[in-house]
Design a protein around this motif. Sequence first.
Motif, PDB file in Angstrom:
ATOM      1  N   VAL A   1       0.866  -1.177   0.000  1.00 45.76           N
ATOM      2  CA  VAL A   1       0.000   0.000   0.000  1.00 45.76           C
ATOM      3  C   VAL A   1       0.904   1.229   0.000  1.00 45.76           C
ATOM      4  CG1 VAL A   1      -1.746   1.334   1.235  1.00 45.76           C
ATOM      5  CG2 VAL A   1      -1.871  -1.173   1.210  1.00 45.76           C
ATOM      6  N   MET A   2       0.684   2.112  -0.986  1.00 41.68           N
ATOM      7  CA  MET A   2       1.527   3.300  -1.140  1.00 41.68           C
ATOM      8  C   MET A   2       0.673   4.565  -1.060  1.00 41.68           C
ATOM      9  SD  MET A   2       3.704   1.984  -4.449  1.00 41.68           S
ATOM     10  CE  MET A   2       2.207   1.373  -5.231  1.00 41.68           C
ATOM     11  N   ILE A   3       1.256   5.612  -0.529  1.00 38.66           N
ATOM     12  CA  ILE A   3       0.671   6.951  -0.640  1.00 38.66           C
ATOM     13  C   ILE A   3       1.465   7.672  -1.725  1.00 38.66           C
ATOM     14  CG2 ILE A   3       0.030   9.080   0.522  1.00 38.66           C
ATOM     15  CD1 ILE A   3      -1.335   6.579   1.649  1.00 38.66           C
ATOM     16  N   TYR A   4       0.764   8.067  -2.734  1.00 32.19           N
ATOM     17  CA  TYR A   4       1.365   8.563  -3.977  1.00 32.19           C
ATOM     18  C   TYR A   4       0.930  10.018  -4.134  1.00 32.19           C
ATOM     19  CZ  TYR A   4       2.146   8.234  -9.142  1.00 32.19           C
ATOM     20  OH  TYR A   4       2.552   8.389 -10.436  1.00 32.19           O
ATOM     21  N   ARG A   5       1.886  10.948  -4.154  1.00 35.19           N
ATOM     22  CA  ARG A   5       1.564  12.381  -4.219  1.00 35.19           C
ATOM     23  C   ARG A   5       1.976  12.955  -5.573  1.00 35.19           C
ATOM     24  NH1 ARG A   5       4.275  16.445   0.056  1.00 35.19           N
ATOM     25  NH2 ARG A   5       6.142  15.753  -1.078  1.00 35.19           N
ATOM     26  N   PHE A   6       1.088  13.774  -6.155  1.00 33.57           N
ATOM     27  CA  PHE A   6       1.379  14.437  -7.430  1.00 33.57           C
ATOM     28  C   PHE A   6       2.149  15.731  -7.193  1.00 33.57           C
ATOM     29  CE2 PHE A   6      -2.585  12.095  -8.472  1.00 33.57           C
ATOM     30  CZ  PHE A   6      -2.100  11.323  -9.513  1.00 33.57           C
ATOM     31  N   ASP A   7       3.045  16.056  -8.134  1.00 35.01           N
ATOM     32  CA  ASP A   7       3.667  17.379  -8.107  1.00 35.01           C
ATOM     33  C   ASP A   7       2.903  18.283  -9.081  1.00 35.01           C
ATOM     34  OD1 ASP A   7       4.562  16.851 -10.704  1.00 35.01           O
ATOM     35  OD2 ASP A   7       6.648  16.529 -10.136  1.00 35.01           O
ATOM     36  N   ARG A   8       3.396  19.504  -9.268  1.00 38.48           N
ATOM     37  CA  ARG A   8       2.652  20.469 -10.091  1.00 38.48           C
ATOM     38  C   ARG A   8       2.582  20.063 -11.557  1.00 38.48           C
ATOM     39  NH1 ARG A   8       7.335  24.992  -9.304  1.00 38.48           N
ATOM     40  NH2 ARG A   8       8.890  24.085 -10.683  1.00 38.48           N
ATOM     41  N   ASP A   9       3.495  19.154 -11.999  1.00 36.91           N
ATOM     42  CA  ASP A   9       3.472  18.680 -13.387  1.00 36.91           C
ATOM     43  C   ASP A   9       2.789  17.321 -13.509  1.00 36.91           C
ATOM     44  OD1 ASP A   9       4.916  20.934 -14.335  1.00 36.91           O
ATOM     45  OD2 ASP A   9       6.782  20.025 -13.619  1.00 36.91           O
ATOM     46  N   TRP A  10       2.163  16.861 -12.419  1.00 37.25           N
ATOM     47  CA  TRP A  10       1.442  15.599 -12.351  1.00 37.25           C
ATOM     48  C   TRP A  10       2.350  14.379 -12.381  1.00 37.25           C
ATOM     49  CZ3 TRP A  10      -3.042  16.177 -10.298  1.00 37.25           C
ATOM     50  CH2 TRP A  10      -3.782  17.325 -10.551  1.00 37.25           C
ATOM     51  N   ASN A  11       3.671  14.578 -12.185  1.00 42.45           N
ATOM     52  CA  ASN A  11       4.520  13.436 -11.869  1.00 42.45           C
ATOM     53  C   ASN A  11       4.179  12.995 -10.454  1.00 42.45           C
ATOM     54  OD1 ASN A  11       6.090  13.660 -14.332  1.00 42.45           O
ATOM     55  ND2 ASN A  11       7.054  15.434 -13.397  1.00 42.45           N
ATOM     56  N   GLY A  12       4.325  11.698 -10.174  1.00 43.70           N
ATOM     57  CA  GLY A  12       3.974  11.191  -8.850  1.00 43.70           C
ATOM     58  C   GLY A  12       5.191  10.736  -8.074  1.00 43.70           C
ATOM     59  N   GLU A  13       5.091  10.776  -6.748  1.00 47.61           N
ATOM     60  CA  GLU A  13       6.170  10.301  -5.877  1.00 47.61           C
ATOM     61  C   GLU A  13       5.560   9.491  -4.744  1.00 47.61           C
ATOM     62  OE1 GLU A  13       9.817  11.937  -3.031  1.00 47.61           O
ATOM     63  OE2 GLU A  13       8.401  13.344  -3.921  1.00 47.61           O
ATOM     64  N   VAL A  14       6.163   8.343  -4.449  1.00 46.49           N
ATOM     65  CA  VAL A  14       5.725   7.519  -3.328  1.00 46.49           C
ATOM     66  C   VAL A  14       6.323   8.109  -2.057  1.00 46.49           C
ATOM     67  CG1 VAL A  14       5.707   5.213  -2.321  1.00 46.49           C
ATOM     68  CG2 VAL A  14       5.576   5.477  -4.801  1.00 46.49           C
ATOM     69  N   ILE A  15       5.461   8.673  -1.183  1.00 49.04           N
ATOM     70  CA  ILE A  15       5.973   9.334   0.021  1.00 49.04           C
ATOM     71  C   ILE A  15       5.742   8.497   1.280  1.00 49.04           C
ATOM     72  CG2 ILE A  15       5.660  11.630  -0.974  1.00 49.04           C
ATOM     73  CD1 ILE A  15       3.176  11.945   0.810  1.00 49.04           C
ATOM     74  N   ALA A  16       4.974   7.407   1.161  1.00 45.54           N
ATOM     75  CA  ALA A  16       4.786   6.491   2.286  1.00 45.54           C
ATOM     76  C   ALA A  16       4.458   5.121   1.718  1.00 45.54           C
ATOM     77  CB  ALA A  16       3.674   6.970   3.212  1.00 45.54           C
ATOM     78  N   GLU A  17       4.873   4.070   2.451  1.00 43.34           N
ATOM     79  CA  GLU A  17       4.669   2.716   1.923  1.00 43.34           C
ATOM     80  C   GLU A  17       4.608   1.718   3.071  1.00 43.34           C
ATOM     81  OE1 GLU A  17       6.654   0.059  -1.616  1.00 43.34           O
ATOM     82  OE2 GLU A  17       8.025   0.984  -0.171  1.00 43.34           O
ATOM     83  N   ALA A  18       3.665   0.776   2.953  1.00 43.66           N
ATOM     84  CA  ALA A  18       3.608  -0.390   3.843  1.00 43.66           C
ATOM     85  C   ALA A  18       3.606  -1.613   2.928  1.00 43.66           C
ATOM     86  CB  ALA A  18       2.360  -0.352   4.712  1.00 43.66           C
ATOM     87  N   ARG A  19       4.486  -2.608   3.171  1.00 41.86           N
ATOM     88  CA  ARG A  19       4.645  -3.707   2.212  1.00 41.86           C
ATOM     89  C   ARG A  19       5.104  -4.975   2.913  1.00 41.86           C
ATOM     90  NH1 ARG A  19      10.138  -4.369   1.471  1.00 41.86           N
ATOM     91  NH2 ARG A  19      11.377  -2.626   2.286  1.00 41.86           N
ATOM     92  N   GLU A  20       4.968  -6.062   2.166  1.00 41.78           N
ATOM     93  CA  GLU A  20       5.562  -7.324   2.600  1.00 41.78           C
ATOM     94  C   GLU A  20       7.083  -7.197   2.544  1.00 41.78           C
ATOM     95  OE1 GLU A  20       4.455 -10.028   3.819  1.00 41.78           O
ATOM     96  OE2 GLU A  20       2.291 -10.047   3.427  1.00 41.78           O
ATOM     97  N   ALA A  21       7.771  -7.883   3.434  1.00 44.53           N
ATOM     98  CA  ALA A  21       9.226  -7.730   3.542  1.00 44.53           C
ATOM     99  C   ALA A  21       9.960  -8.264   2.320  1.00 44.53           C
ATOM    100  CB  ALA A  21       9.724  -8.439   4.802  1.00 44.53           C
ATOM    101  N   ASP A  22       9.336  -9.182   1.582  1.00 44.45           N
ATOM    102  CA  ASP A  22      10.063  -9.823   0.494  1.00 44.45           C
ATOM    103  C   ASP A  22       9.863  -9.156  -0.864  1.00 44.45           C
ATOM    104  OD1 ASP A  22       7.411 -10.514   0.324  1.00 44.45           O
ATOM    105  OD2 ASP A  22       7.801 -12.545  -0.437  1.00 44.45           O
ATOM    106  N   ILE A  23       9.206  -7.983  -0.912  1.00 43.15           N
ATOM    107  CA  ILE A  23       9.049  -7.319  -2.203  1.00 43.15           C
ATOM    108  C   ILE A  23       9.863  -6.028  -2.229  1.00 43.15           C
ATOM    109  CG2 ILE A  23       6.776  -8.319  -2.637  1.00 43.15           C
ATOM    110  CD1 ILE A  23       5.502  -5.721  -1.816  1.00 43.15           C
ATOM    111  N   GLU A  24      10.210  -5.643  -3.420  1.00 43.22           N
ATOM    112  CA  GLU A  24      11.080  -4.484  -3.614  1.00 43.22           C
ATOM    113  C   GLU A  24      10.385  -3.204  -3.159  1.00 43.22           C
ATOM    114  OE1 GLU A  24      13.276  -2.167  -7.372  1.00 43.22           O
ATOM    115  OE2 GLU A  24      11.928  -3.872  -7.704  1.00 43.22           O
ATOM    116  N   PRO A  25      11.069  -2.343  -2.389  1.00 41.58           N
ATOM    117  CA  PRO A  25      10.432  -1.095  -1.942  1.00 41.58           C
ATOM    118  C   PRO A  25      10.317  -0.078  -3.084  1.00 41.58           C
ATOM    119  CG  PRO A  25      12.718  -1.160  -1.212  1.00 41.58           C
ATOM    120  CD  PRO A  25      12.427  -2.504  -1.834  1.00 41.58           C
ATOM    121  N   TYR A  26       9.227   0.667  -3.060  1.00 42.05           N
ATOM    122  CA  TYR A  26       9.026   1.758  -4.015  1.00 42.05           C
ATOM    123  C   TYR A  26       9.106   3.134  -3.341  1.00 42.05           C
ATOM    124  CZ  TYR A  26       7.356  -1.477  -7.648  1.00 42.05           C
ATOM    125  OH  TYR A  26       7.253  -2.466  -8.593  1.00 42.05           O
TER     126      TYR A  26
END
Length: 752
Positions: A173-198
């Motif tokens: 589960v990610m919290i994904y925030r848009f910038d002024r150009d609508w590019n997104g950034e993952v600013i918070a994340e909860a995940r299983e330990a065995d998957i790659e972090p975003y």
Amino acid sequence: MMQRRGGPGQRVDLTNCAVEPIHIPGRIQPHGALLALSPDDLVIRHVSRNVGALLGSGPEGLVGRSLLDVVARAAGEDLESILRSPDPAAMNPLKVSPRNGAAAAWFDAIAHRAGERLIVELEPAGTPGDMSFSSVYRVIHTAIERIQSAGGLFDACEVTAEEIRRLTGYDRVMIYRFDRDWNGEVIAEAREADIEPYLGLRYPASDIPPQARELYLRNWLRIIPDVGYQPSDIVPQPDAPIDLSFSVLRSVSPMHIQYLKNMGVGASMSVSLIREGVLWGLIACHHRAARPLSFEIRQGCELCGRFLSIQLAAKEKLEDRGRKLELKALSDEVVATVSRQEDLMVGLAESAGALMKLADASGVALFHGDTVSPLGLSPAPEELRSLHAWLRRNVADDPVFHTDSLARIEPALASIKDVASGVLCISIPEPDPWYVVWLRPEVIQTVSWGGNPEKPVESSAEGTVLGPRRSFALWKQVVEQTAIAWKPAEIEAAELLRRALIELDLTRQVVREKSARAAAERSNAELEQFGYIVAHDLKEPLRGIKSFSTFVIEDDGAALSSESQRNLRRIGELAGTTMELINSLYEYSRVGNVDFSFGEVDLNDVLADVERRLAGTLLLRRAAIRAPRRLPRVVCDRIRIAEVLANLISNGIKYNVSPEPWVEVGFDETSIPAIFHVRDNGVGIPPDERHRLFTMFERLSTAAQYGEGTGSGLAITQRIVERHKGKIWAESPPGGGTTFYFTLAEAPLTGA
């Protein structure tokens, strides 16, 4: 691979997905069934092709039947009343079962209105292994308490990600925030330990195109329980596409499905985060395998998203509060320093330290006219002049302008990137606006992306279809010619400083204008008093000079030479002329000093008095005074307005070579205030001399041939009109004749 939407032959790839109408796909996800009803009679008009798997009867057995004949609601509640209500969605989900008993026992019926249609979507009700409503409530209650008590924005986002993952069981589960150009950034994340972090990765705006962002604004939640689903068409095909913007089962773009498959995602859910009506970001949930969620769990997730959305503004303001207080203090310090100086530029230069801290800048440039004042680190003088010229052309008098990459906007200014990659500018409006410009140097940054943002699409194996990229591995981009971005609080502080400087400048202008007006009024009063005194006190000596010169000629003229006699006569004439000038000056001063006696006056009576006064002149010149219609009654000073009419009529007769001179007096009551006119058929006024008409002691070049005069009559006339808060002007067309117009703002019409 060929991707289709709607009917056959409609290929969708990344050459056209930005304009794909994803709200009207014409098909649904098959984990449920859709029925489109006519709301008046609740008759089924369209269904998804897979409806038979849920209700035991296919499209041909359902279309044309009333929904009430197909399903029944539990507990004997009135299903018909709910469906006919203005907002059936308020009662979702409705627990229903098929009347034929041929299929699964219970469904969640989710209803909403879509234009002229009523949409009912059926999903199998929760299985025994699903979370109960009370369990969902406990998780949501805990989540809301944790979000509310979070210390700041990022803490609130981290808590939300953790609680949504606990509620859904999704792998990530990610919290994904848009910038002024609508590019997104993952600013918070909860995940299983065995998957790659975003966490910390960015994603280009092309990953979520504009029409998808628009749908996220309209519908808070979108779920894909099984990314590998085969869509089910809506039949029969409607004349107009069915809007599925608010549909739970809406089939998503094939490009998005491929995108998720490329990421290794088996199930997906997104919840919108909306701040003050603008899409701020998303709660993005991914699972590696298919994972359906009950209606209750989805509603719980949506509630968390709505609550976090409410908290966004509050958390951001809380984090900005300390900085804003600091910036307010700096702004007050700058304004206080500037207010102690007559020249704003000097005051701003003296407050250079506070001015730079206000926007966390390394330098400031002040531009006023051709003057450039650099403070702190700034470009060379010639480069500053180029920047000033660019601001004049492109910013002009816009209140605030800012960029963190000046070189991208104007490549010609890339040479100043070391000190001025970032520019924050405020303009102070004047005929030639002047600017306060904060400067920030280039900061070479490394940005982490989820895949190469410069290659958001890739060709298929056959090279014929463009699809979403396949790699989402960490990709680092070095960004040059860019400064640290200006924070909203800094931009707001600059704008507030601009307002304060404009108010200070306007206040000073008002004070200066009041002082100048008061000084002018004192000077005018003193001059008028001086003229009054001089005119009064010089009359007697001049009268004596004239009298004594006359006495000498009469008593001793025989003993004087002819030249002495001529000189004495000349002295008498000059004394007489001077007395006329002094009388004019005295009258001019008196008009400015004496109190006027205002009252209601009939201008017809005034004109009759003037005509009697000028009777000898009118008879001698065979002239006539005309009044095409009766003049009105006005509030004015009767004696002074009589002087105005007498002066203008006398001039019209005096400067006239017509064998039948005439002067017309009239008015136009349609104007506010009314415009009076005195028109003649005289010689007219040369165009190049009209500007001297109302100047004291000025006579026109043609005046001498028409007799004596001091050139004061029109000046006195103008002063009388102005004492009535009016205006006077003249028009004289080629070929002769003059019309004097005047208004009397203090003289309202009271009747004719």
